[in-house]
Design a protein around this motif. Sequence first.
Motif, PDB file in Angstrom:
ATOM      1  N   SER A  30     -46.895 -23.639 -24.014  1.00 12.17           N
ATOM      2  CA  SER A  30     -46.986 -22.735 -25.161  1.00 12.17           C
ATOM      3  C   SER A  30     -48.004 -23.255 -26.177  1.00 12.17           C
ATOM      4  O   SER A  30     -48.740 -22.481 -26.792  1.00 12.17           O
ATOM      5  N   ARG A  42     -45.874 -15.043 -33.222  1.00 10.94           N
ATOM      6  CA  ARG A  42     -44.869 -14.107 -32.713  1.00 10.94           C
ATOM      7  C   ARG A  42     -45.136 -13.745 -31.262  1.00 10.94           C
ATOM      8  O   ARG A  42     -44.232 -13.781 -30.427  1.00 10.94           O
ATOM      9  N   SER A  43     -46.379 -13.400 -30.927  1.00  9.93           N
ATOM     10  CA  SER A  43     -46.656 -12.972 -29.551  1.00  9.93           C
ATOM     11  C   SER A  43     -46.558 -14.138 -28.571  1.00  9.93           C
ATOM     12  O   SER A  43     -46.095 -13.966 -27.443  1.00  9.93           O
ATOM     13  N   ALA A  45     -44.592 -16.775 -29.000  1.00  7.28           N
ATOM     14  CA  ALA A  45     -43.150 -17.028 -28.896  1.00  7.28           C
ATOM     15  C   ALA A  45     -42.508 -16.036 -27.929  1.00  7.28           C
ATOM     16  O   ALA A  45     -41.711 -16.430 -27.072  1.00  7.28           O
ATOM     17  N   ASP A  46     -42.869 -14.762 -28.042  1.00  4.76           N
ATOM     18  CA  ASP A  46     -42.340 -13.747 -27.121  1.00  4.76           C
ATOM     19  C   ASP A  46     -42.749 -14.051 -25.682  1.00  4.76           C
ATOM     20  O   ASP A  46     -41.937 -13.963 -24.766  1.00  4.76           O
ATOM     21  N   ARG A  47     -44.008 -14.441 -25.484  1.00  6.79           N
ATOM     22  CA  ARG A  47     -44.522 -14.725 -24.143  1.00  6.79           C
ATOM     23  C   ARG A  47     -43.732 -15.845 -23.470  1.00  6.79           C
ATOM     24  O   ARG A  47     -43.483 -15.816 -22.271  1.00  6.79           O
ATOM     25  N   ASN A  49     -40.623 -16.817 -24.400  1.00  5.71           N
ATOM     26  CA  ASN A  49     -39.196 -16.624 -24.635  1.00  5.71           C
ATOM     27  C   ASN A  49     -38.631 -17.664 -25.610  1.00  5.71           C
ATOM     28  O   ASN A  49     -37.603 -18.299 -25.351  1.00  5.71           O
ATOM     29  N   SER A  51     -38.082 -18.469 -30.031  1.00  6.45           N
ATOM     30  CA  SER A  51     -38.131 -17.892 -31.369  1.00  6.45           C
ATOM     31  C   SER A  51     -39.386 -18.415 -32.065  1.00  6.45           C
ATOM     32  O   SER A  51     -39.950 -19.441 -31.670  1.00  6.45           O
ATOM     33  N   LYS A  52     -39.823 -17.716 -33.111  1.00  7.56           N
ATOM     34  CA  LYS A  52     -40.997 -18.188 -33.851  1.00  7.56           C
ATOM     35  C   LYS A  52     -40.746 -19.578 -34.427  1.00  7.56           C
ATOM     36  O   LYS A  52     -41.628 -20.438 -34.407  1.00  7.56           O
TER      37      LYS A  52
END
Length: 128
Positions: A30, A42-43, A45-47, A49, A51-52
């Motif tokens: 990451s 945010r994106s 973190a989403d990628r 899985n 949290s921010k």
Amino acid sequence: MEKATFETLLQLLQPHLPTRTVSIEKKVLSHLWFLGNKESFRSVADRFNLSKGTLHATFFEVCEALKVVRPQIIYWPNRNEQARIVEGFLNRTGFPGVVDCIDGFYIPIPGPSEHRADYICRKGFPCI
């Protein structure tokens, strides 16, 4: 990055990274993804899985670990290594006296009105 390079990086960083809830692999991946892409926390973190807040914390954990192992990864070669590199670079490219080189990047510019074509990069826009 080649898989072997990534695995070497993981081995170097492992002693310096806590593994409470997020694996070392996910932390480093990451981190590298965030540095190498124009994405928000945010994106990313989403990628991955996460949290921010977790991504933010692990990002700085990896930064601190990289500071510790930096001398093992980035260093200036001694005189003997420099001579070997200079010779190898000359043999490979024909450029004399080169010890190191880095990749570049394009800085977009409006482009001059005269000789505009001289400033068009391979990506199709004027730059320096």
